[in-house]
Design a protein around this motif. Structure first.
Motif, PDB file in Angstrom:
ATOM      1  N   THR A  40       0.836  -1.204   0.000  1.00  0.00           N
ATOM      2  CA  THR A  40       0.000   0.000   0.000  1.00  0.00           C
ATOM      3  C   THR A  40       0.871   1.255   0.000  1.00  0.00           C
ATOM      4  O   THR A  40       0.590   2.215  -0.722  1.00  0.00           O
ATOM      5  N   LYS A  41       1.926   1.239   0.779  1.00  0.00           N
ATOM      6  CA  LYS A  41       2.823   2.391   0.880  1.00  0.00           C
ATOM      7  C   LYS A  41       3.538   2.631  -0.448  1.00  0.00           C
ATOM      8  O   LYS A  41       3.613   3.777  -0.916  1.00  0.00           O
ATOM      9  N   GLU A  42       4.066   1.576  -1.063  1.00  0.00           N
ATOM     10  CA  GLU A  42       4.756   1.725  -2.347  1.00  0.00           C
ATOM     11  C   GLU A  42       3.802   2.265  -3.416  1.00  0.00           C
ATOM     12  O   GLU A  42       4.161   3.160  -4.181  1.00  0.00           O
ATOM     13  N   GLU A  43       2.604   1.715  -3.449  1.00  0.00           N
ATOM     14  CA  GLU A  43       1.619   2.173  -4.433  1.00  0.00           C
ATOM     15  C   GLU A  43       1.281   3.639  -4.216  1.00  0.00           C
ATOM     16  O   GLU A  43       1.229   4.431  -5.157  1.00  0.00           O
ATOM     17  N   ASP A  44       1.044   4.022  -2.969  1.00  0.00           N
ATOM     18  CA  ASP A  44       0.697   5.411  -2.661  1.00  0.00           C
ATOM     19  C   ASP A  44       1.827   6.352  -3.063  1.00  0.00           C
ATOM     20  O   ASP A  44       1.581   7.420  -3.635  1.00  0.00           O
ATOM     21  N   ILE A  45       3.059   5.955  -2.787  1.00  0.00           N
ATOM     22  CA  ILE A  45       4.206   6.798  -3.143  1.00  0.00           C
ATOM     23  C   ILE A  45       4.289   6.980  -4.656  1.00  0.00           C
ATOM     24  O   ILE A  45       4.466   8.098  -5.144  1.00  0.00           O
TER      25      ILE A  45
END
Length: 178
Positions: A37-42
Motif C-alpha cells: 500500500t505504501k509503495e503504491e501510494d508513493i
C-alpha cells in the motif's frame, strides 16, 4: 469478390483489439497491484497517477516522516518489483505496440510530447490521470524502446524511438526550413 483480404481482416481485428486493451489506468492498476500500500501510494503521489498534480519527494517524505532519499529508494524498489513481475511484459505490451506504431508510422520515430499524448489518448480517455499514466509508463517501463528528448532550438519536448538519431531529425527540419 470480397474486397477485403484475410490479412486486412486480421490487421483490422488486431488494431481494434489494441484499442480495446489501451486503458492506461487499468494497466497502471494491474502493475501497481503487486506493491505494498505504501509503495503504491508513493508512486501514485510522485507521478500524479491519482489524477492530481505530482508531488515532490520532500512533500511525500514529510507525509511518511522519512527523508527525500528514502522516498526515492522506495520508488526505485517499487519500479524494479513491477518490472520483475511475471505478467509485466504482457501488461506493458498493450502500451508498447501502439506507442511504437504511432512514433514510427506517424512521426518517423520522433514526436512532440503533446501530439503523442493526443494520439494515444484518442485510444482511451483524456483525463489528467490518463496523461500522467502514459508519461509514467513511457518513462519507466518503455525506457528500453523510447526516450524523452528535451526541447532544442528546432524541436519541442517530445519522445523518440531509441533507434531514431535526434541529430538527423534536427538536420532534416533545418533543411526543410531553408
Amino acid at each position: 469478390m470480397n474486397e477485403y483480404s484475410i490479412l486486412d481482416k486480421v490487421m483490422t481485428s488486431r488494431v481494434n483489439q489494441e484499442r480495446a486493451d489501451f486503458n492506461t489506468q487499468e494497466i497502471i492498476s494491474a502493475l501497481l497491484k503487486i506493491l505494498s500500500t505504501k509503495e503504491e501510494d508513493i508512486l501514485r503521489r510522485r507521478h500524479g497517477l491519482n489524477g492530481k498534480q505530482s508531488e515532490t519527494l520532500e512533500a511525500i517524505g514529510k507525509l511518511y516522516n522519512v527523508t527525500r532519499e528514502r522516498i526515492r529508494q522506495i520508488e526505485n524498489v517499487a519500479i524494479r518489483k513491477i518490472k520483475s513481475e511475471k505478467q509485466f511484459q504482457k501488461q506493458i505490451d498493450a502500451v508498447q505496440h501502439p506507442v511504437l506504431v504511432i512514433l514510427r508510422e506517424e512521426g518517423g520515430g520522433i514526436m512532440e510530447e503533446d501530439y503523442l499524448l493526443e494520439k494515444l489518448l484518442g485510444l482511451s480517455s483524456d483525463t489528467p490521470a490518463s496523461r500522467y499514466s502514459i508519461l509514467f509508463l513511457l518513462t519507466y517501463f518503455l525506457d528500453d524502446k523510447v526516450e524523452q528528448h528535451r526541447p532544442t532550438d528546432t524541436l519541442k519536448q517530445g519522445w523518440k524511438m531509441k533507434t531514431t538519431p535526434l541529430g538527423f531529425s534536427e538536420s532534416l527540419i533545418e533543411a526543410l526550413h531553408e
